[in-house]
Motif scaffolding. Structure first.
Motif, short mmCIF file in Angstrom:
data_model
loop_
_atom_site.label_atom_id
_atom_site.label_comp_id
_atom_site.label_asym_id
_atom_site.label_seq_id
_atom_site.Cartn_x
_atom_site.Cartn_y
_atom_site.Cartn_z
N GLY A 261 1.22 11.14 -6.78
CA GLY A 261 1.01 10.47 -7.49
C GLY A 261 -0.80 10.15 -6.92
O GLY A 261 -1.12 11.56 -6.11
N GLU A 262 -1.44 9.56 -7.47
CA GLU A 262 -3.17 9.75 -6.78
C GLU A 262 -3.13 9.15 -5.43
O GLU A 262 -4.02 10.20 -4.84
CB GLU A 262 -3.89 8.63 -7.87
CG GLU A 262 -4.09 8.66 -9.82
CD GLU A 262 -5.14 8.39 -9.89
OE1 GLU A 262 -5.23 6.97 -9.19
OE2 GLU A 262 -4.75 7.94 -11.16
N ASN A 263 -2.73 8.72 -4.92
CA ASN A 263 -2.19 7.85 -3.84
C ASN A 263 -1.30 8.69 -3.07
O ASN A 263 -1.69 8.11 -1.33
CB ASN A 263 -2.19 6.54 -3.97
CG ASN A 263 -3.54 5.87 -4.39
OD1 ASN A 263 -4.00 6.05 -4.63
ND2 ASN A 263 -2.29 4.24 -5.51
N THR A 264 -0.17 8.85 -3.33
CA THR A 264 0.71 10.05 -2.25
C THR A 264 0.80 11.00 -2.22
O THR A 264 1.03 10.84 -3.92
CB THR A 264 1.70 9.62 -3.00
OG1 THR A 264 1.76 8.19 -1.95
CG2 THR A 264 2.69 9.81 -1.44
N ARG A 265 0.89 12.23 -0.95
CA ARG A 265 0.94 13.55 -1.38
C ARG A 265 2.05 13.71 -0.59
O ARG A 265 2.70 13.22 0.09
CB ARG A 265 -0.22 14.15 -0.99
CG ARG A 265 -0.30 14.33 0.61
CD ARG A 265 -1.07 15.17 0.85
NE ARG A 265 -2.00 14.36 2.03
CZ ARG A 265 -1.44 15.00 3.44
NH1 ARG A 265 -0.08 16.15 3.22
NH2 ARG A 265 -1.36 14.64 4.39
N VAL A 266 3.42 14.72 -1.57
CA VAL A 266 4.39 14.81 -1.56
C VAL A 266 4.60 16.19 -0.91
O VAL A 266 4.50 17.10 -1.02
CB VAL A 266 5.46 14.45 -2.55
CG1 VAL A 266 7.05 14.48 -1.71
CG2 VAL A 266 5.59 12.79 -3.08
N CYS A 267 5.26 16.76 0.44
CA CYS A 267 5.44 17.55 0.24
C CYS A 267 7.25 17.99 0.93
O CYS A 267 7.46 16.88 1.28
CB CYS A 267 4.71 18.20 2.28
SG CYS A 267 3.81 18.18 2.54
N LEU A 268 7.26 19.38 0.51
CA LEU A 268 9.09 19.44 0.49
C LEU A 268 8.86 20.74 1.53
O LEU A 268 8.27 21.74 1.53
CB LEU A 268 8.78 19.86 -0.85
CG LEU A 268 9.06 19.10 -1.59
CD1 LEU A 268 9.08 19.72 -3.10
CD2 LEU A 268 9.41 17.64 -1.56
N SER A 269 10.01 20.22 3.14
CA SER A 269 9.93 21.52 4.03
C SER A 269 11.37 21.62 3.65
O SER A 269 12.30 21.14 4.03
CB SER A 269 10.09 20.35 5.06
OG SER A 269 10.65 21.26 6.11
N ARG A 270 11.55 23.22 2.79
CA ARG A 270 12.40 24.41 2.60
C ARG A 270 12.59 24.51 4.09
O ARG A 270 12.75 25.77 4.11
CB ARG A 270 12.19 24.87 1.40
CG ARG A 270 12.49 24.08 0.12
CD ARG A 270 11.89 24.88 -0.81
NE ARG A 270 11.57 24.36 -2.24
CZ ARG A 270 10.73 24.77 -3.10
NH1 ARG A 270 11.27 26.28 -3.51
NH2 ARG A 270 11.15 24.00 -4.87
N THR B 64 0.87 -0.73 0.55
CA THR B 64 -0.16 -0.14 0.26
C THR B 64 0.92 1.04 -0.38
O THR B 64 1.67 1.27 0.66
CB THR B 64 -0.98 -0.20 1.47
OG1 THR B 64 -1.96 -0.63 1.30
CG2 THR B 64 -1.82 1.15 1.33
N SER B 65 0.58 2.38 -0.61
CA SER B 65 1.43 3.69 -0.93
C SER B 65 1.37 4.48 -0.19
O SER B 65 -0.01 4.27 0.75
CB SER B 65 0.89 4.25 -2.30
OG SER B 65 1.65 3.40 -2.88
N PRO B 66 2.37 4.87 0.96
CA PRO B 66 2.02 5.64 1.60
C PRO B 66 1.01 6.88 1.56
O PRO B 66 1.05 7.29 0.15
CB PRO B 66 2.81 6.32 2.02
CG PRO B 66 4.39 6.11 0.53
CD PRO B 66 3.50 4.86 0.20
N GLU B 67 0.20 7.43 2.36
CA GLU B 67 -0.96 8.30 2.09
C GLU B 67 -0.06 10.04 1.69
O GLU B 67 -0.64 11.07 0.81
CB GLU B 67 -1.38 8.75 3.29
CG GLU B 67 -2.54 7.90 3.83
CD GLU B 67 -3.09 7.10 5.06
OE1 GLU B 67 -3.43 8.77 5.67
OE2 GLU B 67 -4.33 7.09 5.73
N VAL B 68 1.40 9.91 2.22
CA VAL B 68 1.84 11.04 2.58
C VAL B 68 3.62 10.70 2.54
O VAL B 68 3.66 10.40 3.40
CB VAL B 68 1.16 12.27 3.85
CG1 VAL B 68 1.84 11.68 4.91
CG2 VAL B 68 3.09 13.64 3.19
#
Length: 302
Positions: free
Chosen positions: A155-164, A106-110
């Motif tokens: 993608g559809e199943n995972t959102r990616v956040c970048l902490s600058r 299962t892909s991670p949610e985030v």
């Protein structure tokens, strides 16, 4: 609802405050580290220590991944081999992590992945938001490639956040640890002209922002994790001197720093007037907005 979370870099300056906070609220943590498991547990608490990322291949997966691993950018002079080590500890590890994640049932949610305001390079005094065009130099290329390695999971199943993230202040470590002795001896002073901006942030706000990114289902893309009130190096120097009740009469001339540190001197002599535009727009609230109170908290606990 409690989450299963995989963390890289959990024993670092940010991770050692993040892990206890997540454990307090009931999350289950696995921490990837090259340190012995007993060291990881001593720093992070009741966590599962993972010493080999490949051991997580084809696993059921995790609800969230927080990727903070990376060697300290200011720990050593930037030789060619040091630059490569900085890249490998960030980009190569993130690529390996993404490769492992793609094997999960299962892909991670985030996925929240570390970066830095160094992404923008030297920006002078101009206000810097997430929309600012970067200046092409080593820190930009390092952060850009690091972010790209994480964004492959978006993608559809995972959102990616970048902490600058900016320059992180907090008790018991980080960049302040190195500054305290000369400042306490009355030998502190501005760096170069002192006009360059220092996009500071308190560690508590970094941890709060990372947790906010995990929990906020609409959060994705890059976020400047910096105080809403950036200061110049001269103002930072004056404030630290005030907090320590010491004079700050000894500036470090730019040419001397360039000779002593080479290209790495750009970390000290240039900067970004970075603003947390997206965090503020999306409702995040900072605990430490004022530099003096942030330094009081950081220095008073040493």
């Amino acid at each position: 609802m409690a989450k299963r979370i995989l963390i890289t870099g959990g024993t670092g300056f940010i991770g050692k405050e993040l892990c206890p906070r997540l454990l307090e609220r009931g999350d289950q943590l696995s921490v990837y580290s090259r340190q012995p498991p007993e060291n990881v547990k001593a720093v992070c608490g009741r966590v599962e220590a993972v010493s080999d990322l490949d051991s997580l291949r084809s696993s059921p997966g995790f609800d969230a991944v927080i990727n903070l691993a990376g060697e300290g950018i200011a720990d050593k002079r930037w030789s060619a081999s040091r630059k490569q080590a900085l890249r490998d500890s960030r980009i190569q590890l993130t690529e390996q992590l993404a490769d492992v994640i793609r094997t999960w049932e299962t892909s991670p949610e985030v996925m929240v992945s570390g970066s830095a305001v160094g992404f923008y390079g030297d920006q002078g005094a101009a206000p810097v938001t997430e929309d600012t065009t970067p200046h092409d130099e080593f820190t930009h290329r390092l952060c850009n490639d690091w972010e790209k390695a994480a964004m492959v999971l978006a993608g559809e199943n995972t959102r990616v956040c970048l902490s600058r993230t900016g320059v992180v202040a907090g008790p018991g470590g980080g960049f302040l640890q190195r500054m305290l002795l000369p400042f306490r001896l009355g030998l502190g002073g501005r760096l170069g002209s002192g006009e360059q901006y220092m996009p500071w942030v308190h560690r508590t706000d970094v941890v709060n922002a990372l947790i906010w990114m995990v929990d906020t289902e609409t959060a994705q893309g890059p976020y400047n994790v910096v105080s809403p009130n950036p200061v110049t190096n001269a103002e930072f120097t004056r404030t630290l001197g005030k907090v320590l009740h010491r004079p700050t009469p000894f500036p470090a001339p730019g040419p001397v720093l360039k000779v002593a540190l080479g290209e790495m001197s750009r970390l000290l002599l240039t900067g970004q007037n970075a603003r947390p535009a997206r965090l503020l727009d999306e409702g995040f609230e900072f605990h430490f907005e004022d530099l003096e109170s942030a330094l009081q908290d950081s220095v008073g606990k040493h």
